[in-house]
Design a protein around this motif. Sequence first.
Motif, PDB file in Angstrom:
ATOM      1  N   GLU A 138     -29.738 -18.880   1.608  1.00 31.75           N
ATOM      2  CA  GLU A 138     -29.353 -19.499   2.888  1.00 31.75           C
ATOM      3  C   GLU A 138     -30.276 -19.011   4.006  1.00 31.75           C
ATOM      4  N   ALA A 139     -30.629 -17.724   3.944  1.00 28.69           N
ATOM      5  CA  ALA A 139     -31.493 -17.140   4.986  1.00 28.69           C
ATOM      6  C   ALA A 139     -32.844 -17.854   5.005  1.00 28.69           C
ATOM      7  N   PHE A 140     -33.360 -18.180   3.796  1.00 29.69           N
ATOM      8  CA  PHE A 140     -34.641 -18.890   3.725  1.00 29.69           C
ATOM      9  C   PHE A 140     -34.536 -20.248   4.439  1.00 29.69           C
ATOM     10  N   TYR A 141     -33.490 -21.004   4.094  1.00 29.86           N
ATOM     11  CA  TYR A 141     -33.349 -22.331   4.711  1.00 29.86           C
ATOM     12  C   TYR A 141     -33.129 -22.208   6.224  1.00 29.86           C
ATOM     13  N   GLY A 142     -32.414 -21.166   6.620  1.00 30.95           N
ATOM     14  CA  GLY A 142     -32.191 -20.933   8.051  1.00 30.95           C
ATOM     15  C   GLY A 142     -33.505 -20.706   8.775  1.00 30.95           C
ATOM     16  N   THR A 143     -34.386 -19.906   8.152  1.00 30.20           N
ATOM     17  CA  THR A 143     -35.690 -19.628   8.768  1.00 30.20           C
ATOM     18  C   THR A 143     -36.533 -20.899   8.865  1.00 30.20           C
ATOM     19  N   VAL A 144     -36.532 -21.681   7.766  1.00 28.96           N
ATOM     20  CA  VAL A 144     -37.336 -22.920   7.769  1.00 28.96           C
ATOM     21  C   VAL A 144     -36.825 -23.875   8.851  1.00 28.96           C
ATOM     22  N   LYS A 145     -35.507 -23.958   8.974  1.00 23.68           N
ATOM     23  CA  LYS A 145     -34.919 -24.838   9.995  1.00 23.68           C
ATOM     24  C   LYS A 145     -35.328 -24.377  11.398  1.00 23.68           C
ATOM     25  N   GLN A 146     -35.271 -23.084  11.592  1.00 24.82           N
ATOM     26  CA  GLN A 146     -35.628 -22.553  12.910  1.00 24.82           C
ATOM     27  C   GLN A 146     -37.108 -22.818  13.218  1.00 24.82           C
ATOM     28  N   LEU A 147     -37.934 -22.625  12.169  1.00 26.69           N
ATOM     29  CA  LEU A 147     -39.376 -22.863  12.319  1.00 26.69           C
ATOM     30  C   LEU A 147     -39.644 -24.332  12.660  1.00 26.69           C
ATOM     31  N   GLN A 148     -38.983 -25.219  11.940  1.00 21.99           N
ATOM     32  CA  GLN A 148     -39.186 -26.657  12.181  1.00 21.99           C
ATOM     33  C   GLN A 148     -38.814 -27.031  13.608  1.00 21.99           C
ATOM     34  N   SER A 149     -37.765 -26.407  14.124  1.00 25.57           N
ATOM     35  CA  SER A 149     -37.303 -26.819  15.455  1.00 25.57           C
ATOM     36  C   SER A 149     -37.992 -26.049  16.581  1.00 25.57           C
ATOM     37  N   THR A 150     -38.839 -25.077  16.213  1.00 24.91           N
ATOM     38  CA  THR A 150     -39.551 -24.347  17.272  1.00 24.91           C
ATOM     39  C   THR A 150     -40.489 -25.288  18.022  1.00 24.91           C
ATOM     40  N   CYS A 151     -40.407 -25.270  19.338  1.00 24.45           N
ATOM     41  CA  CYS A 151     -41.339 -26.083  20.123  1.00 24.45           C
ATOM     42  C   CYS A 151     -42.178 -25.155  20.991  1.00 24.45           C
ATOM     43  N   LEU A 152     -43.482 -25.212  20.786  1.00 25.13           N
ATOM     44  CA  LEU A 152     -44.387 -24.312  21.501  1.00 25.13           C
ATOM     45  C   LEU A 152     -45.060 -25.027  22.655  1.00 25.13           C
ATOM     46  N   MET A 153     -45.106 -24.351  23.788  1.00 28.80           N
ATOM     47  CA  MET A 153     -45.867 -24.888  24.925  1.00 28.80           C
ATOM     48  C   MET A 153     -47.303 -24.374  24.798  1.00 28.80           C
ATOM     49  N   PHE A 154     -48.014 -24.812  23.761  1.00 31.06           N
ATOM     50  CA  PHE A 154     -49.396 -24.326  23.632  1.00 31.06           C
ATOM     51  C   PHE A 154     -50.223 -24.931  24.775  1.00 31.06           C
ATOM     52  N   PRO A 155     -51.365 -24.321  25.118  1.00 31.05           N
ATOM     53  CA  PRO A 155     -52.009 -24.657  26.400  1.00 31.05           C
ATOM     54  C   PRO A 155     -52.244 -26.154  26.632  1.00 31.05           C
ATOM     55  N   ALA A 156     -52.766 -26.871  25.624  1.00 32.95           N
ATOM     56  CA  ALA A 156     -53.053 -28.292  25.843  1.00 32.95           C
ATOM     57  C   ALA A 156     -51.751 -29.070  26.053  1.00 32.95           C
ATOM     58  N   PHE A 157     -50.726 -28.689  25.326  1.00 32.91           N
ATOM     59  CA  PHE A 157     -49.415 -29.340  25.424  1.00 32.91           C
ATOM     60  C   PHE A 157     -48.827 -29.100  26.821  1.00 32.91           C
TER      61      PHE A 157
ATOM     62  N   ASP B 203     -57.510 -19.953  19.219  1.00 37.96           N
ATOM     63  CA  ASP B 203     -56.456 -20.947  19.461  1.00 37.96           C
ATOM     64  C   ASP B 203     -55.622 -21.160  18.212  1.00 37.96           C
ATOM     65  N   SER B 204     -56.311 -21.297  17.068  1.00 38.39           N
ATOM     66  CA  SER B 204     -55.593 -21.552  15.816  1.00 38.39           C
ATOM     67  C   SER B 204     -54.710 -20.374  15.456  1.00 38.39           C
ATOM     68  N   ILE B 205     -55.264 -19.175  15.597  1.00 37.60           N
ATOM     69  CA  ILE B 205     -54.480 -17.978  15.278  1.00 37.60           C
ATOM     70  C   ILE B 205     -53.293 -17.851  16.232  1.00 37.60           C
ATOM     71  N   ALA B 206     -53.521 -18.180  17.505  1.00 34.90           N
ATOM     72  CA  ALA B 206     -52.430 -18.071  18.479  1.00 34.90           C
ATOM     73  C   ALA B 206     -51.272 -18.991  18.091  1.00 34.90           C
ATOM     74  N   LEU B 207     -51.604 -20.225  17.644  1.00 40.55           N
ATOM     75  CA  LEU B 207     -50.558 -21.147  17.206  1.00 40.55           C
ATOM     76  C   LEU B 207     -49.794 -20.565  16.024  1.00 40.55           C
ATOM     77  N   LEU B 208     -50.562 -20.079  15.026  1.00 44.28           N
ATOM     78  CA  LEU B 208     -49.932 -19.541  13.813  1.00 44.28           C
ATOM     79  C   LEU B 208     -49.066 -18.332  14.149  1.00 44.28           C
ATOM     80  N   ALA B 209     -49.613 -17.423  14.955  1.00 45.56           N
ATOM     81  CA  ALA B 209     -48.881 -16.193  15.267  1.00 45.56           C
ATOM     82  C   ALA B 209     -47.599 -16.508  16.046  1.00 45.56           C
ATOM     83  N   SER B 210     -47.667 -17.466  16.974  1.00 47.77           N
ATOM     84  CA  SER B 210     -46.458 -17.807  17.740  1.00 47.77           C
ATOM     85  C   SER B 210     -45.402 -18.413  16.831  1.00 47.77           C
ATOM     86  N   LEU B 211     -45.834 -19.317  15.947  1.00 47.63           N
ATOM     87  CA  LEU B 211     -44.862 -19.930  15.032  1.00 47.63           C
ATOM     88  C   LEU B 211     -44.303 -18.886  14.072  1.00 47.63           C
TER      89      LEU B 211
END
Length: 321
Positions: free
Chosen positions: A3-22, A206-214
């Motif tokens: 359940e913890a795995f699915y919980g993490t995946v769900k949280q990851l999917q719903s994460t919305c990042l304000m990355f600089p271009a966005f 930039d790519s690493i920043a996206l990955l690290a934030s997610l």
Amino acid sequence: MTEAFYGTVKQLQSTCLMFPAFQTAFERMDANLRLYRKTGIAQNLLVLGESGTGKTTLARMFTERYPRHALIERDIVPVLYASVPAAATIAGTVEAILTQLGDLEPDRGTISIKTARAVKLAKGCAVEMLVFDEAQHIQDRGRSQSQYFVGDWLKAFIDALSLPVTLLGLPRTQRLLQVNEQLRRRFSHCVSLSTEPGNQLPDEADSIALLASLAEAVPLPLNPSPQGWGELGLRLHFATQGRIAYVKQLLVHAYGCAIDSGSNCITTTELAHAFTASIWPAGIGPLNPFDQGFQWRNLDRQGEPFQMGDVGTQPPRRSKH
Ligand SMILES: Nc1ncnc2c1ncn2[C@@H]1O[C@H](COP(=O)(O)OP(=O)(O)OP(=O)(O)O)[C@@H](O)[C@H]1O
Ligand SMILES: [Mg+2]
């Protein structure tokens, strides 16, 4: 999987990042809306980005910031979001708008009657900004006259409402402006959602920043060894072209691989599996950016995941050294 795995995946999917271009695009849209509210000046914006860079997410997030609400006698729709249908015709486009405005019979009437109804409804609903997603469909016009004139119709519709408009589309949307002088003048402001826009060299940070934030949503740490963060960032750039959708997919699969193999961190081994599983099944050995034998080139040739057919989207050539 737990359940913890699915919980993490769900949280990851719903994460919305304000990355600089966005964030830049969001703030531009917001500034345009505020300008209109304070002065009545309608400033338009074109938001371009390859597939998976977050255009629809941006449009939806902005729309949610100014949600529709119901008064006793009418609905208030501060931001009208409509997706331009594939093989756009004027009828299809105006029907998509009417549907969003709550019209119960969007296909009723001739094009001019529907258009007049859409203008009246938009005014009645106190619309303050029009947001059109999938704008490349206006450009992807077919041979019929009705498709050819969608761009001209759009210009007339925008003028009739005098509201700020945001068009979001694939980079080839720019071709629409190249051939339609009147739209070009109205959409002179343009932002790109790509983290690695046009003519600059890609920035692996930039790519690493996206990955690290997610990755903050994932309970396992990222481990770049045996290489450093810089090289991992470059590999990530070749694997995702900085597109948030791919970075997310990669991380979800890499996390699953790490759980499967009992690893206590996410390394290039998991990322290599994840690239093949989630981005490109043929991406193995020299064609897998996380493989030690990777060719260090953009994967944009025929049949590769970032094959380019768009105007102005050729990523800058980049090699490892
Ligand atoms: N700002 C963001 N933060 C986190 N994830 C995001 C963000 N923007 C997009 N995503 C993720 O990327 C996926 C694709 O995003 P979206 O559908 O907005 O891309 P798009 O540019 O509209 O693509 P397309 O051109 O194919 O329609 C989404 O499902 C979402 O999970
Ligand atoms: Mg989209």
